[in-house]
Design a protein around this motif. Structure first.
Motif, PDB file in Angstrom:
ATOM      1  N   GLN A  25      26.055  46.157  33.804  1.00 48.24           N
ATOM      2  CA  GLN A  25      26.495  45.138  34.757  1.00 48.24           C
ATOM      3  C   GLN A  25      25.585  45.088  35.985  1.00 48.24           C
ATOM      4  O   GLN A  25      25.263  44.007  36.486  1.00 48.24           O
ATOM      5  CB  GLN A  25      27.933  45.426  35.185  1.00 48.24           C
ATOM      6  CG  GLN A  25      28.961  45.193  34.089  1.00 48.24           C
ATOM      7  CD  GLN A  25      30.347  45.647  34.507  1.00 48.24           C
ATOM      8  OE1 GLN A  25      30.953  45.086  35.424  1.00 48.24           O
ATOM      9  NE2 GLN A  25      30.866  46.669  33.841  1.00 48.24           N
ATOM     10  N   LEU A  26      25.171  46.249  36.457  1.00 49.59           N
ATOM     11  CA  LEU A  26      24.272  46.273  37.611  1.00 49.59           C
ATOM     12  C   LEU A  26      22.889  45.759  37.236  1.00 49.59           C
ATOM     13  O   LEU A  26      22.277  44.992  37.992  1.00 49.59           O
ATOM     14  CB  LEU A  26      24.181  47.696  38.164  1.00 49.59           C
ATOM     15  CG  LEU A  26      25.477  48.294  38.722  1.00 49.59           C
ATOM     16  CD1 LEU A  26      25.221  49.700  39.243  1.00 49.59           C
ATOM     17  CD2 LEU A  26      26.071  47.429  39.822  1.00 49.59           C
ATOM     18  N   ALA A  27      22.388  46.174  36.074  1.00 44.83           N
ATOM     19  CA  ALA A  27      21.060  45.735  35.642  1.00 44.83           C
ATOM     20  C   ALA A  27      21.021  44.223  35.455  1.00 44.83           C
ATOM     21  O   ALA A  27      20.009  43.574  35.755  1.00 44.83           O
ATOM     22  CB  ALA A  27      20.669  46.444  34.350  1.00 44.83           C
ATOM     23  N   ALA A  28      22.117  43.651  34.962  1.00 46.12           N
ATOM     24  CA  ALA A  28      22.152  42.210  34.717  1.00 46.12           C
ATOM     25  C   ALA A  28      21.991  41.407  36.001  1.00 46.12           C
ATOM     26  O   ALA A  28      21.604  40.229  35.965  1.00 46.12           O
ATOM     27  CB  ALA A  28      23.455  41.833  34.024  1.00 46.12           C
ATOM     28  N   ALA A  48      24.772  53.707  40.064  1.00 42.66           N
ATOM     29  CA  ALA A  48      24.097  53.324  41.305  1.00 42.66           C
ATOM     30  C   ALA A  48      22.689  53.885  41.352  1.00 42.66           C
ATOM     31  O   ALA A  48      21.745  53.199  41.779  1.00 42.66           O
ATOM     32  CB  ALA A  48      24.906  53.821  42.508  1.00 42.66           C
ATOM     33  N   ALA A  49      22.522  55.124  40.909  1.00 44.29           N
ATOM     34  CA  ALA A  49      21.187  55.736  40.901  1.00 44.29           C
ATOM     35  C   ALA A  49      20.244  54.972  39.989  1.00 44.29           C
ATOM     36  O   ALA A  49      19.080  54.729  40.327  1.00 44.29           O
ATOM     37  CB  ALA A  49      21.286  57.194  40.474  1.00 44.29           C
ATOM     38  N   VAL A  50      20.733  54.574  38.821  1.00 43.07           N
ATOM     39  CA  VAL A  50      19.898  53.802  37.903  1.00 43.07           C
ATOM     40  C   VAL A  50      19.544  52.455  38.517  1.00 43.07           C
ATOM     41  O   VAL A  50      18.389  52.009  38.461  1.00 43.07           O
ATOM     42  CB  VAL A  50      20.613  53.611  36.548  1.00 43.07           C
ATOM     43  CG1 VAL A  50      19.814  52.663  35.654  1.00 43.07           C
ATOM     44  CG2 VAL A  50      20.806  54.949  35.852  1.00 43.07           C
ATOM     45  N   ALA A  84      22.573  45.907  48.643  1.00 39.03           N
ATOM     46  CA  ALA A  84      23.292  45.170  47.600  1.00 39.03           C
ATOM     47  C   ALA A  84      24.247  46.066  46.806  1.00 39.03           C
ATOM     48  O   ALA A  84      25.135  45.560  46.107  1.00 39.03           O
ATOM     49  CB  ALA A  84      22.296  44.509  46.648  1.00 39.03           C
ATOM     50  N   LEU A  85      24.066  47.365  46.902  1.00 31.04           N
ATOM     51  CA  LEU A  85      24.834  48.277  46.050  1.00 31.04           C
ATOM     52  C   LEU A  85      26.341  48.243  46.307  1.00 31.04           C
ATOM     53  O   LEU A  85      27.120  48.197  45.341  1.00 31.04           O
ATOM     54  CB  LEU A  85      24.320  49.708  46.213  1.00 31.04           C
ATOM     55  CG  LEU A  85      23.248  50.158  45.223  1.00 31.04           C
ATOM     56  CD1 LEU A  85      22.769  51.557  45.569  1.00 31.04           C
ATOM     57  CD2 LEU A  85      23.793  50.115  43.801  1.00 31.04           C
ATOM     58  N   PRO A  86      26.830  48.292  47.548  1.00 32.76           N
ATOM     59  CA  PRO A  86      28.281  48.349  47.744  1.00 32.76           C
ATOM     60  C   PRO A  86      29.027  47.201  47.079  1.00 32.76           C
ATOM     61  O   PRO A  86      30.036  47.414  46.399  1.00 32.76           O
ATOM     62  CB  PRO A  86      28.426  48.315  49.274  1.00 32.76           C
ATOM     63  CG  PRO A  86      27.138  48.883  49.777  1.00 32.76           C
ATOM     64  CD  PRO A  86      26.091  48.390  48.822  1.00 32.76           C
TER      65      PRO A  86
END
Length: 475
Positions: free
Chosen positions: A123-126, A292-294, A304-306
């Motif tokens: 989901q994060l990579a997308a 998150a690390a990836v 953008a992470l939070p």
């Protein structure tokens, strides 16, 4: 998959063509289920004890497949003949990935949490670019290349879950799809019956970091001693994640809301901010930190992470799938699979969600524990009792040690019931379930699925209990 001629495919898989023109080009998907084959595809025919894929090769070609790949010639079907179709599929996946130099492969392994974390990473990579990841747990010698073969020239990120049943399995999967980023979540007793010891499990899981290139990244759980030691087994850069003070990606001040959803302070070298997850269970903190690390390594900005972490959802079925029924009962369907560590995590999640409510755990057999089977099941029962589970329904005589473990906790005031099978467990719920109850359903694959499905039925299982309320008082 990227377009390849049959001649290129035959070379890649060490096979030979039979009745097939070498210049014919596969432009569609590679499938081993003839019902899914489409125009331009390649059908892989597996030999099977009950079903032989070669019997469906003609049907696949009729539906548009360019050819079939298998171990024997099928009349009137263009074939790529190989010695072993599974090995050939792995070789084909490697050939495809070798032709995609701009692709970043992320591999994840661990005794528990692989599928959820894989879903989080995907989901994060997308958010950063076109991403391919397997649905569910396609993490073995078949699902791994099958997923890899879905990558094409537009794909930027390939996220793969890696399972293992023995030494060398993860190494083999890494040969099919060489990872640049490797994530090891934890080392537990899942499959200890097949490995023989936790140390052997750690050795097998560590094959992932050994496969990383010097310019790669190993994301390791700093809170698991077995995983932390894997830093010595890789030439890649190491990023520690967890709640340990030296973790590069760290969580502090973890809290849980009324639905058991964690919030924590995310601490990075260049950021400190609050994160609120929408998935339940404290164990999701560790899973989200790894994701998150990836994401950071793939290029997501700290700012953008939070928001991205707060938008994460459970994607795969029967994994911490929480739903509220019309009768007020909350169900945690975590029935896809189970080992002592994952069951303990699910029990903790139920305890957090079920504060001031009656809690019921329906627990089935935990497979592949070997000599640890008795102790592992007793441990699960002890955890349930120590957390104050009000009612424990153990499914099947083979899981009876769960009941015994709970009964051995002298301070426990709950009740344990041994149901002979899933139907008996459903009946035990039917006569006792009350509005407001929280029910956890968990067990090794298929052991409790029918219980979870029964709880999803529209007709309330609590109906009989409510009819008795005038006599017994309000619940």
């Amino acid at each position: 998959m990227i377009p390849l001629t049959l001649a290129q495919i035959a070379t890649a898989v060490h096979g030979r063509l039979a009745g097939a023109p070498g210049n014919a080009t596969v432009t569609g998907a590679v499938e081993f289920d003839s019902r899914k084959v489409g125009p331009g595809g390649l059908f892989v025919a597996f030999d099977g004890a009950n079903v032989d894929g070669h019997d469906f090769a003609a049907e696949a070609v009729a539906k548009g497949a360019v050819a079939a790949m298998g171990t024997r010639q099928v009349p009137d079907v263009p074939m790529v003949l190989v010695d072993d179709a599974l090995t050939a599929m792995g070789r084909l996946a490697r050939a495809v990935l070798d032709r995609l130099p701009g692709l970043t492969v992320v591999g994840l392994t661990g005794s528990s949490g692989k599928t959820t974390t894989k879903d989080f990473v995907a989901q994060l990579a997308a958010r950063l670019g076109p991403t391919v990841a397997p649905p569910g747990s396609l993490n073995n010698e078949l699902g791994h290349p099958y997923t890899a073969l879905q990558a094409d020239g537009d794909t930027r990120f390939l996220v793969l879950e890696m399972g293992a049943r023995g030494i060398g399995h993860v190494r083999y999967l890494c040969e099919i799809a060489p990872p640049r980023i490797g994530v090891v979540l934890n080392v537990g007793v899942a499959h200890v019956g097949e490995f023989g010891s936790v140390e052997a499990i750690a050795r097998a899981k560590g094959e992932l970091v050994e496969a990383l290139p010097p310019d790669g990244v190993a994301v390791l759980n700093a809170d698991d001693p077995h995983v932390r030691l894997m830093a010595e087994r890789t030439d890649a850069r190491v990023v520690l994640v967890g709640e340990a003070p030296d973790a590069t990606v760290r969580a502090e001040d973890v809290t849980l809301d009324e639905r058991g959803r964690p919030a924590y302070t995310l601490v990075l070298p260049d950021l400190r901010t609050r994160v609120r997850l929408q998935v339940s269970g404290r164990h999701q903190v560790a899973n989200s930190l790894a994701a998150a690390a990836v994401a950071r390594e793939l290029g997501m900005s700290p700012e953008a992470l939070p928001e991205a972490l707060g938008d994460l959802r459970a994607m795969s079925s029967r994994r911490m799938d929480i739903f509220d029924r019309a009768d007020g009962v909350t169900v945690i369907d975590d029935s896809y699979n189970a080992n002592p560590a994952s069951t303990a995590a699910a029990l903790h999640a139920m305890a957090a969600l079920g504060r001031d409510r009656r809690t019921i755990a329906v627990l089935g057999y935990h497979a592949e524990l070997g000599d640890y089977e008795q102790e592992g099941h007793e441990e699960v029962g002890r955890v349930a009792a120590q957390l104050g589970v009000d009612r424990l329904i153990v499914v099947g005589e083979e899981a009876a040690a769960i009941r015994d473990g709970a009964a051995a906790v002298a301070t426990w005031g709950g009740e344990a019931v041994l149901a002979t099978d899933q139907d008996a467990a459903v009946e035990a719920l039917r006569v006792d379930l009350r509005p407001g109850d929280v029910v956890l359903v968990k067990g090794s694959r298929y052991r409790t699925w029918r219980v979870a499905d029964a709880l999803r039925e529209e007709e309330s299982l609590a109906g009989g209990n409510r009819a008795a309320e005038p006599e017994g008082g309000a619940a």
